[in-house]
Design a protein around this motif. Structure first.
Motif, PDB file in Angstrom:
ATOM      1  N   MET A   1       0.846  -1.197   0.000  1.00 32.11           N
ATOM      2  CA  MET A   1       0.000   0.000   0.000  1.00 32.11           C
ATOM      3  C   MET A   1       0.878   1.243   0.000  1.00 32.11           C
ATOM      4  SD  MET A   1      -2.813   1.221   2.822  1.00 32.11           S
ATOM      5  CE  MET A   1      -3.871  -0.164   2.461  1.00 32.11           C
ATOM      6  N   ALA A   2       0.667   2.130  -0.917  1.00 28.51           N
ATOM      7  CA  ALA A   2       1.458   3.353  -0.978  1.00 28.51           C
ATOM      8  C   ALA A   2       1.093   4.253   0.181  1.00 28.51           C
ATOM      9  CB  ALA A   2       1.206   4.081  -2.296  1.00 28.51           C
ATOM     10  N   SER A   3       2.088   5.001   0.658  1.00 21.87           N
ATOM     11  CA  SER A   3       1.844   5.852   1.807  1.00 21.87           C
ATOM     12  C   SER A   3       0.907   6.996   1.487  1.00 21.87           C
ATOM     13  CB  SER A   3       3.168   6.388   2.351  1.00 21.87           C
ATOM     14  OG  SER A   3       3.848   7.085   1.353  1.00 21.87           O
ATOM     15  N   THR A   4       0.762   7.339   0.188  1.00 23.67           N
ATOM     16  CA  THR A   4      -0.208   8.357  -0.173  1.00 23.67           C
ATOM     17  C   THR A   4      -1.624   7.850   0.081  1.00 23.67           C
ATOM     18  OG1 THR A   4      -0.013   7.561  -2.436  1.00 23.67           O
ATOM     19  CG2 THR A   4       1.221   9.534  -1.860  1.00 23.67           C
ATOM     20  N   GLU A   5      -1.821   6.522   0.118  1.00 24.30           N
ATOM     21  CA  GLU A   5      -3.116   5.941   0.412  1.00 24.30           C
ATOM     22  C   GLU A   5      -3.318   5.786   1.917  1.00 24.30           C
ATOM     23  OE1 GLU A   5      -3.344   2.273  -1.663  1.00 24.30           O
ATOM     24  OE2 GLU A   5      -2.677   3.116  -3.548  1.00 24.30           O
ATOM     25  N   PHE A   6      -2.225   5.732   2.661  1.00 21.29           N
ATOM     26  CA  PHE A   6      -2.298   5.543   4.103  1.00 21.29           C
ATOM     27  C   PHE A   6      -1.356   6.519   4.783  1.00 21.29           C
ATOM     28  CE2 PHE A   6      -0.472   3.397   7.905  1.00 21.29           C
ATOM     29  CZ  PHE A   6      -1.590   3.518   8.712  1.00 21.29           C
ATOM     30  N   LEU A   7      -1.909   7.617   5.278  1.00 22.86           N
ATOM     31  CA  LEU A   7      -1.116   8.628   5.965  1.00 22.86           C
ATOM     32  C   LEU A   7      -1.853   9.034   7.237  1.00 22.86           C
ATOM     33  CD1 LEU A   7       1.404  10.434   5.889  1.00 22.86           C
ATOM     34  CD2 LEU A   7      -0.008  12.172   4.787  1.00 22.86           C
ATOM     35  N   PRO A   8      -1.404   8.545   8.401  1.00 17.37           N
ATOM     36  CA  PRO A   8      -2.056   8.944   9.655  1.00 17.37           C
ATOM     37  C   PRO A   8      -2.062  10.456   9.809  1.00 17.37           C
ATOM     38  CG  PRO A   8      -0.525   7.133  10.025  1.00 17.37           C
ATOM     39  CD  PRO A   8      -0.293   7.608   8.624  1.00 17.37           C
ATOM     40  N   SER A   9      -3.093  10.972  10.445  1.00 20.83           N
ATOM     41  CA  SER A   9      -3.272  12.422  10.529  1.00 20.83           C
ATOM     42  C   SER A   9      -2.109  13.129  11.207  1.00 20.83           C
ATOM     43  CB  SER A   9      -4.577  12.737  11.267  1.00 20.83           C
ATOM     44  OG  SER A   9      -4.571  12.170  12.573  1.00 20.83           O
ATOM     45  N   TYR A  10      -1.450  12.480  12.179  1.00 20.43           N
ATOM     46  CA  TYR A  10      -0.367  13.163  12.888  1.00 20.43           C
ATOM     47  C   TYR A  10       0.829  13.450  11.989  1.00 20.43           C
ATOM     48  CZ  TYR A  10       2.057   8.617  13.375  1.00 20.43           C
ATOM     49  OH  TYR A  10       2.694   7.422  13.139  1.00 20.43           O
ATOM     50  N   LEU A  11       0.957  12.727  10.875  1.00 23.91           N
ATOM     51  CA  LEU A  11       2.085  12.951   9.972  1.00 23.91           C
ATOM     52  C   LEU A  11       1.837  14.088   8.985  1.00 23.91           C
ATOM     53  CD1 LEU A  11       3.383   9.357   9.217  1.00 23.91           C
ATOM     54  CD2 LEU A  11       4.359  11.099  10.714  1.00 23.91           C
ATOM     55  N   LEU A  12       0.657  14.678   9.023  1.00 20.40           N
ATOM     56  CA  LEU A  12       0.404  15.848   8.183  1.00 20.40           C
ATOM     57  C   LEU A  12       1.308  17.009   8.577  1.00 20.40           C
ATOM     58  CD1 LEU A  12      -3.500  15.769   8.054  1.00 20.40           C
ATOM     59  CD2 LEU A  12      -1.899  15.039   6.276  1.00 20.40           C
ATOM     60  N   HIS A  13       1.846  16.954   9.799  1.00 21.15           N
ATOM     61  CA  HIS A  13       2.720  18.024  10.287  1.00 21.15           C
ATOM     62  C   HIS A  13       4.199  17.664  10.162  1.00 21.15           C
ATOM     63  CE1 HIS A  13      -0.933  19.737  11.971  1.00 21.15           C
ATOM     64  NE2 HIS A  13      -1.179  18.568  12.512  1.00 21.15           N
ATOM     65  N   SER A  14       4.494  16.528   9.569  1.00 23.16           N
ATOM     66  CA  SER A  14       5.887  16.090   9.492  1.00 23.16           C
ATOM     67  C   SER A  14       6.677  16.967   8.526  1.00 23.16           C
ATOM     68  CB  SER A  14       5.971  14.634   9.037  1.00 23.16           C
ATOM     69  OG  SER A  14       5.671  14.532   7.663  1.00 23.16           O
ATOM     70  N   PRO A  15       8.001  17.052   8.701  1.00 22.92           N
ATOM     71  CA  PRO A  15       8.814  17.896   7.815  1.00 22.92           C
ATOM     72  C   PRO A  15       8.756  17.465   6.364  1.00 22.92           C
ATOM     73  CG  PRO A  15      10.182  16.520   9.231  1.00 22.92           C
ATOM     74  CD  PRO A  15       8.792  16.438   9.763  1.00 22.92           C
ATOM     75  N   ILE A  16       8.671  16.164   6.111  1.00 27.13           N
ATOM     76  CA  ILE A  16       8.606  15.702   4.724  1.00 27.13           C
ATOM     77  C   ILE A  16       7.312  16.159   4.072  1.00 27.13           C
ATOM     78  CG2 ILE A  16       8.389  13.662   3.269  1.00 27.13           C
ATOM     79  CD1 ILE A  16      11.213  14.227   4.113  1.00 27.13           C
TER      80      ILE A  16
END
Length: 249
Positions: A1-16
């Motif tokens: 599964m690509a990470s664009t399909e699975f991205l937990p909400s807390y990672l919306l603030h990640s530097p990447i």
């Protein structure tokens, strides 16, 4: 599964995600347990590959069994977190949550050998690459939810119980990143979510972020990433000041 399909909400603030969003197309996050990467005494018992039960003899420490997640954690996300809920604590509640390297033998509980760390339910101890643990937090058993996170920015592993942060372990050093390394997308090392059990009847179910966590990881992540960015900006200003001083000397 690509990470664009699975991205937990807390990672919306990640530097990447903030600086190089296109990089999410090039890696994936753990989403479930790997049925092909476990000791024979544990079995996945649901179609989502999240629920695991112990089916070994459960008599001695040599009967311990662990399972790894399907993918390693990409350190460039800066922060990673998952949770386990104990459905049945079995005969002794010998259940552990933690992380391990890809080449670690799985006839163990998390933390017993090199390349692993784990927080155990039967005694509340933290195990760091050896078979003797140290007092760390409360015990946990049936009905409890425990979590484990890696902060790659500060080289810390932290644990939670029933939504409460119970402690961190700064001395378990693994390959890590500076904030600029994260933005520049340099991959170093591999760590996998893991869980282990050791007595009859034990059963857990994992949450890798496909549903809300009990712990408020979203606000925790905001603070972690904001602190990292502030530190980065201060380092840049300090470097510029040193350049000015050196040119004036």
């Amino acid at each position: 599964m690509a990470s664009t399909e699975f991205l937990p909400s807390y990672l919306l603030h990640s530097p990447i995600n903030r600086y190089k969003k296109n990089l999410y197309n090039s890696f994936s996050l753990p989403t479930h347990w790997n049925s092909a990467d476990c000791w024979p005494y544990v079995t996945i018992i649901d179609q989502d590959n999240l629920k695991v039960e112990y089916n070994g003899p459960g008599r001695t420490s040599s009967d311990a069994a662990a399972i790894r997640a399907d993918k390693p954690i990409p350190p460039e996300v800066g922060l990673y977190y998952f949770e386990l809920t104990v459905l049945n604590s079995g005969e002794s509640g010998c259940i552990g949550i933690g992380y391990c390297k890809s080449d670690v033998d799985l006839n163990i509980l998390p933390g017993w050998v090199y390349g692993t760390i784990g927080y155990h339910g039967d005694n509340g101890r933290l195990y760091r690459e050896r078979g003797t643990g140290e007092f760390f937090g409360p015990c946990y058993n049936a009905g409890d939810t425990v979590g484990c996170g890696i902060n790659f920015l500060n080289m810390e592993i932290f644990f939670t119980k029933n939504g409460i942060h119970i402690g961190k372990e700064p001395s378990f050093y693994f390959e890590t990143f500076s904030y600029d390394d994260l933005i520049n997308y340099r991959i170093l090392g591999e760590m996998y979510p893991m869980s282990g059990m050791a007595t009859k009847g034990e059963c857990i179910v994992a949450n890798f972020g496909t549903k809300p966590f009990m712990f408020d990881i979203d606000n925790y992540a905001k603070v972690i990433f904001a602190d990292a960015e502030l530190k980065r900006e201060l380092e840049k200003k300090t470097f510029k000041m040193l350049e000015i001083i050196n040119t004036e000397v």
